[in-house]
Design an enzyme around this catalytic site. Structure first.
Site, PDB file in Angstrom:
ATOM      1  N   ARG A  23       0.810  -1.221   0.000  1.00  0.00           N
ATOM      2  CA  ARG A  23       0.000   0.000   0.000  1.00  0.00           C
ATOM      3  C   ARG A  23       0.841   1.267   0.000  1.00  0.00           C
ATOM      4  O   ARG A  23       0.372   2.327  -0.377  1.00  0.00           O
ATOM      5  CB  ARG A  23      -0.901   0.036   1.242  1.00  0.00           C
ATOM      6  N   GLN A  46       3.017  25.358  18.411  1.00  0.00           N
ATOM      7  CA  GLN A  46       2.573  25.911  17.136  1.00  0.00           C
ATOM      8  C   GLN A  46       3.158  25.055  16.021  1.00  0.00           C
ATOM      9  O   GLN A  46       4.258  24.526  16.168  1.00  0.00           O
ATOM     10  CB  GLN A  46       3.101  27.342  17.045  1.00  0.00           C
ATOM     11  N   ASN A  48       3.826  25.299  11.720  1.00  0.00           N
ATOM     12  CA  ASN A  48       3.825  26.215  10.578  1.00  0.00           C
ATOM     13  C   ASN A  48       4.211  25.458   9.315  1.00  0.00           C
ATOM     14  O   ASN A  48       4.941  24.464   9.383  1.00  0.00           O
ATOM     15  CB  ASN A  48       4.849  27.345  10.784  1.00  0.00           C
ATOM     16  N   ARG A  59      15.448  31.129   2.458  1.00  0.00           N
ATOM     17  CA  ARG A  59      14.836  31.741   3.644  1.00  0.00           C
ATOM     18  C   ARG A  59      15.834  31.574   4.780  1.00  0.00           C
ATOM     19  O   ARG A  59      16.224  30.471   5.105  1.00  0.00           O
ATOM     20  CB  ARG A  59      13.510  31.074   3.996  1.00  0.00           C
ATOM     21  N   HIS A  62      17.501  32.848  10.186  1.00  0.00           N
ATOM     22  CA  HIS A  62      16.663  33.502  11.177  1.00  0.00           C
ATOM     23  C   HIS A  62      16.813  32.885  12.565  1.00  0.00           C
ATOM     24  O   HIS A  62      17.093  31.707  12.706  1.00  0.00           O
ATOM     25  CB  HIS A  62      15.194  33.413  10.758  1.00  0.00           C
ATOM     26  N   LYS A  72      12.862  24.310  17.445  1.00  0.00           N
ATOM     27  CA  LYS A  72      11.936  23.860  16.403  1.00  0.00           C
ATOM     28  C   LYS A  72      12.389  22.525  15.838  1.00  0.00           C
ATOM     29  O   LYS A  72      13.565  22.155  15.936  1.00  0.00           O
ATOM     30  CB  LYS A  72      11.812  24.895  15.285  1.00  0.00           C
ATOM     31  N   HIS A 119      18.617  29.467  11.701  1.00  0.00           N
ATOM     32  CA  HIS A 119      18.134  28.430  10.796  1.00  0.00           C
ATOM     33  C   HIS A 119      17.778  29.051   9.455  1.00  0.00           C
ATOM     34  O   HIS A 119      17.243  30.160   9.389  1.00  0.00           O
ATOM     35  CB  HIS A 119      16.884  27.763  11.395  1.00  0.00           C
ATOM     36  N   TYR A 132       7.069  22.969  10.223  1.00  0.00           N
ATOM     37  CA  TYR A 132       7.797  23.362  11.428  1.00  0.00           C
ATOM     38  C   TYR A 132       6.930  23.048  12.647  1.00  0.00           C
ATOM     39  O   TYR A 132       5.799  23.514  12.734  1.00  0.00           O
ATOM     40  CB  TYR A 132       8.019  24.872  11.460  1.00  0.00           C
ATOM     41  N   ASP A 167      15.988  39.520   3.964  1.00  0.00           N
ATOM     42  CA  ASP A 167      17.154  38.647   4.128  1.00  0.00           C
ATOM     43  C   ASP A 167      18.412  39.209   3.462  1.00  0.00           C
ATOM     44  O   ASP A 167      19.498  38.695   3.703  1.00  0.00           O
ATOM     45  CB  ASP A 167      16.851  37.235   3.628  1.00  0.00           C
TER      46      ASP A 167
END
Length: 192
Positions: A23, A46, A48, A59, A62, A72, A119, A132, A167
């Protein structure tokens, strides 16, 4: 789940065991017990999703300053990315060192990013999505960033084609290292 520490203490690669049959497959992507055995206490508050249209989208890099620093757990759920973390803990022997790994939907790999780490990632395919699991909420005013192309970091990025204006505005480490060291010093999360 197979949880393996990276060269940066406290940061972990998370590989999955896939139980496959005709499957498809089943795999566990988050297990508090497996994390706890490695000393990870990710209290997810949270979740994301980051969707990226084009290959070469960057990206990062940060982070949030203490006391709003957040940990995270990141997974690529569609496409693939080259994911990078940088240790921003001044007391760490790996201060300003980085680790880069490929995360993809195909390899099923995830990355646990501790507090006080930067990150970022660059997409290796079009239509890439990352999931995330966040251990802290975004705090306006606590944001920080590193230049992805800072020579002091010497990160060997794949080609970058798409980048936000924000950035491009981060200052170099030669301009900010003392401020970064001061603001990232924390009595909480100090390495033993």
């Amino acid at each position: 789940m197979i949880v393996s520490e990276t060269a940066l203490a406290g940061a972990f690669i998370v590989d999955v065991d896939r139980f496959a049959d005709h499957r498809g497959y089943f795999s566990r992507i988050l297990c508090v017990q497996a994390f706890s055995r490695q000393g990870i206490d990710l209290a997810t508050i949270q979740a994301n999703v980051s969707y990226n249209r084009k290959q070469g989208t960057l990206r990062g890099m940060h982070f949030q300053y203490p006391p709003a620093a957040e940990d995270k757990y990141v997974r690529c759920i569609r496409g693939s990315v080259f994911d990078v973390i940088v240790d921003l803990r001044p007391e760490s022997p790996t201060w300003l060192k980085h680790v880069g790994i490929e995360l993809s939907a195909e390899n099923g790999r995830g990355l646990y990013v501790p507090k006080r780490f930067a990150h970022g990632f660059v997409t290796l395919t079009d239509h890439t999505e990352l999931l995330y699991f966040m251990g802290g909420a975004h705090t306006t005013g606590a944001e920080g960033g590193l230049r992805f192309d800072d020579p002091a970091l010497a990160i060997a990025w794949p080609p970058v084609q798409v980048l936000s204006e924000r950035d491009t505005m981060w200052r170099s480490l030669s301009e900010t290292s003392e401020e970064l060291r001061s603001r990232m010093t924390s009595s909480v999360d100090v390495l033993s």
